[in-house]
Design a protein around this motif. Sequence first.
Motif, PDB file in Angstrom:
ATOM      1  N   PRO A 252       0.819  -1.210   0.000  1.00 56.52           N
ATOM      2  CA  PRO A 252       0.000   0.000   0.000  1.00 56.52           C
ATOM      3  C   PRO A 252       0.856   1.264   0.000  1.00 56.52           C
ATOM      4  N   VAL A 253       0.271   2.336  -0.491  1.00 54.47           N
ATOM      5  CA  VAL A 253       0.867   3.670  -0.411  1.00 54.47           C
ATOM      6  C   VAL A 253      -0.102   4.529   0.393  1.00 54.47           C
ATOM      7  N   THR A 254       0.405   5.187   1.416  1.00 55.79           N
ATOM      8  CA  THR A 254      -0.436   6.028   2.256  1.00 55.79           C
ATOM      9  C   THR A 254      -0.279   7.481   1.845  1.00 55.79           C
ATOM     10  N   LEU A 255      -1.408   8.136   1.617  1.00 57.16           N
ATOM     11  CA  LEU A 255      -1.416   9.525   1.169  1.00 57.16           C
ATOM     12  C   LEU A 255      -2.067  10.398   2.232  1.00 57.16           C
ATOM     13  N   ASP A 256      -1.364  11.411   2.670  1.00 59.14           N
ATOM     14  CA  ASP A 256      -1.957  12.422   3.550  1.00 59.14           C
ATOM     15  C   ASP A 256      -2.492  13.520   2.644  1.00 59.14           C
ATOM     16  N   LEU A 257      -3.805  13.489   2.407  1.00 60.73           N
ATOM     17  CA  LEU A 257      -4.425  14.443   1.491  1.00 60.73           C
ATOM     18  C   LEU A 257      -4.560  15.832   2.107  1.00 60.73           C
ATOM     19  N   LEU A 258      -4.335  15.934   3.398  1.00 57.73           N
ATOM     20  CA  LEU A 258      -4.474  17.219   4.082  1.00 57.73           C
ATOM     21  C   LEU A 258      -3.132  17.873   4.388  1.00 57.73           C
ATOM     22  N   ARG A 313     -14.998  14.646  17.842  1.00 60.81           N
ATOM     23  CA  ARG A 313     -14.500  13.290  17.602  1.00 60.81           C
ATOM     24  C   ARG A 313     -14.760  12.862  16.158  1.00 60.81           C
ATOM     25  N   ASP A 314     -15.967  13.175  15.646  1.00 58.38           N
ATOM     26  CA  ASP A 314     -16.281  12.802  14.269  1.00 58.38           C
ATOM     27  C   ASP A 314     -15.393  13.558  13.275  1.00 58.38           C
ATOM     28  N   ILE A 315     -15.130  14.804  13.574  1.00 60.68           N
ATOM     29  CA  ILE A 315     -14.241  15.577  12.700  1.00 60.68           C
ATOM     30  C   ILE A 315     -12.836  14.994  12.745  1.00 60.68           C
ATOM     31  N   SER A 316     -12.391  14.604  13.936  1.00 56.37           N
ATOM     32  CA  SER A 316     -11.070  13.988  14.054  1.00 56.37           C
ATOM     33  C   SER A 316     -10.998  12.685  13.267  1.00 56.37           C
ATOM     34  N   THR A 317     -12.083  11.924  13.269  1.00 54.10           N
ATOM     35  CA  THR A 317     -12.120  10.665  12.532  1.00 54.10           C
ATOM     36  C   THR A 317     -11.991  10.920  11.035  1.00 54.10           C
ATOM     37  N   VAL A 318     -12.717  11.916  10.528  1.00 55.08           N
ATOM     38  CA  VAL A 318     -12.635  12.267   9.107  1.00 55.08           C
ATOM     39  C   VAL A 318     -11.215  12.714   8.764  1.00 55.08           C
ATOM     40  N   ALA A 319     -10.639  13.568   9.611  1.00 50.92           N
ATOM     41  CA  ALA A 319      -9.285  14.070   9.357  1.00 50.92           C
ATOM     42  C   ALA A 319      -8.279  12.927   9.334  1.00 50.92           C
ATOM     43  N   ALA A 323      -5.898  11.812   6.257  1.00 48.02           N
ATOM     44  CA  ALA A 323      -4.446  11.875   6.468  1.00 48.02           C
ATOM     45  C   ALA A 323      -3.787  10.520   6.275  1.00 48.02           C
ATOM     46  N   ALA A 324      -4.588   9.470   6.217  1.00 47.64           N
ATOM     47  CA  ALA A 324      -4.047   8.119   6.011  1.00 47.64           C
ATOM     48  C   ALA A 324      -4.860   7.423   4.919  1.00 47.64           C
ATOM     49  N   PHE A 325      -5.012   8.115   3.806  1.00 46.75           N
ATOM     50  CA  PHE A 325      -5.769   7.615   2.663  1.00 46.75           C
ATOM     51  C   PHE A 325      -4.914   6.561   1.953  1.00 46.75           C
ATOM     52  N   GLU A 326      -5.309   5.311   2.043  1.00 46.91           N
ATOM     53  CA  GLU A 326      -4.468   4.211   1.557  1.00 46.91           C
ATOM     54  C   GLU A 326      -4.916   3.726   0.186  1.00 46.91           C
ATOM     55  N   VAL A 327      -3.949   3.578  -0.703  1.00 51.05           N
ATOM     56  CA  VAL A 327      -4.209   3.045  -2.041  1.00 51.05           C
ATOM     57  C   VAL A 327      -3.201   1.927  -2.312  1.00 51.05           C
ATOM     58  N   ILE A 328      -3.599   0.982  -3.151  1.00 43.72           N
ATOM     59  CA  ILE A 328      -2.688  -0.095  -3.541  1.00 43.72           C
ATOM     60  C   ILE A 328      -2.574  -0.081  -5.066  1.00 43.72           C
ATOM     61  N   PRO A 329      -1.479   0.427  -5.608  1.00 46.56           N
ATOM     62  CA  PRO A 329      -1.317   0.448  -7.062  1.00 46.56           C
ATOM     63  C   PRO A 329      -1.333  -0.969  -7.646  1.00 46.56           C
ATOM     64  N   SER A 330      -1.853  -1.098  -8.834  1.00 47.01           N
ATOM     65  CA  SER A 330      -1.782  -2.391  -9.523  1.00 47.01           C
ATOM     66  C   SER A 330      -0.421  -2.569 -10.175  1.00 47.01           C
ATOM     67  N   GLY A 331       0.266  -1.464 -10.406  1.00 43.41           N
ATOM     68  CA  GLY A 331       1.595  -1.517 -11.016  1.00 43.41           C
ATOM     69  C   GLY A 331       2.088  -0.117 -11.308  1.00 43.41           C
ATOM     70  N   THR A 332       3.033  -0.023 -12.216  1.00 43.96           N
ATOM     71  CA  THR A 332       3.560   1.277 -12.642  1.00 43.96           C
ATOM     72  C   THR A 332       3.495   1.366 -14.163  1.00 43.96           C
ATOM     73  N   GLU A 333       3.809   2.540 -14.679  1.00 40.17           N
ATOM     74  CA  GLU A 333       3.846   2.720 -16.133  1.00 40.17           C
ATOM     75  C   GLU A 333       5.064   2.048 -16.754  1.00 40.17           C
ATOM     76  N   GLY A 334       5.952   1.502 -15.933  1.00 39.78           N
ATOM     77  CA  GLY A 334       7.094   0.747 -16.434  1.00 39.78           C
ATOM     78  C   GLY A 334       8.153   1.624 -17.083  1.00 39.78           C
ATOM     79  N   TYR A 335       9.072   0.963 -17.767  1.00 31.28           N
ATOM     80  CA  TYR A 335      10.197   1.692 -18.365  1.00 31.28           C
ATOM     81  C   TYR A 335       9.745   2.715 -19.397  1.00 31.28           C
ATOM     82  N   ARG A 336       8.553   2.519 -19.954  1.00 32.42           N
ATOM     83  CA  ARG A 336       8.035   3.436 -20.976  1.00 32.42           C
ATOM     84  C   ARG A 336       8.023   4.876 -20.476  1.00 32.42           C
TER      85      ARG A 336
END
Length: 397
Positions: A252-258, A313-319, A323-336
């Motif tokens: 996974p890659v974690t993104l802090d969007l804030l 508390r709800d606002i803290s949960t959203v934040a 701040a820990a928005f997790e994505v899992i790439p399927s791959g990369t664009e490669g050498y291209r």
Amino acid sequence: MNSNYDIVVIGAGAAGLFCAGLAGQMGQRVLVIDHAKKPAEKVRISGGGRCNFTNIHTSPDRFISANPHFAKSALARYTPNDFCELMARHHLTWNEKTLGQLFCDQKSGAVIRLLLDELETGQGELWLETKVEKFDPSGDGFSIKTSRGTIEAGKVVIATGGLSIPKMGATGFAYHVARQFGHEVVPRRAGLVPFTFEGEALEHFASIAGTALPVRASTGGRTFEEAMLFTHRGLSGPAILQISSYWAEGAPVTLDLLSGAGGEEALMALKRAHPKKTLGGAMDGLLPGRLLRLLTETGHIPQTGPLAEVSDRDISTVAAGLAAFEVIPSGTEGYRMAEVTLGGVDTDGLSSKTMESKHQPGLYFIGECVDVTGWLGGYNFQWAWASAHAAAMAVVG
């Protein structure tokens, strides 16, 4: 045609041309060979044509290698200031962008001209559109069979780069030569490269392609805080290119969007400033509009009543979620689309002071083909200059 040279450099990119120019100016008969039609094509496209030729923050910890100590010697002996002095001697100027990146005011063509002028000053020759067909030790040097005839060289420098951007002529030539002479090759993969996604994630990201924002991206124990760009195939931008070099397939890659918006404190401030607005309404302007709508549609930003009625508390949960928005790439664009190749000729088989092979005297490997890969932002050019300088100083000794 001269068929005997002190030094033959195979590869007319940044490292190869620079090494040849230095060696020629120290009295060596030098020839540079490349199969491409034009020299230094990766220099030409670098930095969007503006050539990010070095970084003032260059240090060994900004390079990736199986041996993190290998680059120290070369980087210490040829610094960003050294190349800036060379630029100044050629009446070129530069400016500093973000994070220590130096760009040539006269753009990339001027840097290519500098390298060619340095080669000409040293009376070096350049053979383009020339293939190396066979390459073997011969006597005290090497015999090199090319598409323009067979030549003899006292020493050979391999500077053919890695596998990135094959449409510009990238090949695995350096790795074939390395193995021929008993070197190990560290597994290679694309570095400084955009991520691709599949399924729902791809659908979501493609729907807001072109949207950019500052983020803090983390994976593999590393974090980079720069801009991120949503694309039709996934994610790109400096933060993503940087973190891609540390990403392992399936991780996974974690993104802090804030990170660029102020985090939880910013959301709490919105509650105080706009108690009658919904959370999504109050966040308008805090994040790009298209991203804000997507996050609302997907439930990452809940549709609420007036903020005065939403608990801290709800606002803290959203934040925390943003701040820990997790994505899992399927791959990369490669050498291209990769800017560099991770891995390469194993540094255990090379001298860190001279770049010379420990298995074959008179054979050197420099630049991207070696298992030393820099961060985004001019570091890989600085490795090209530094490793080329180390080899040039050695071949004339």
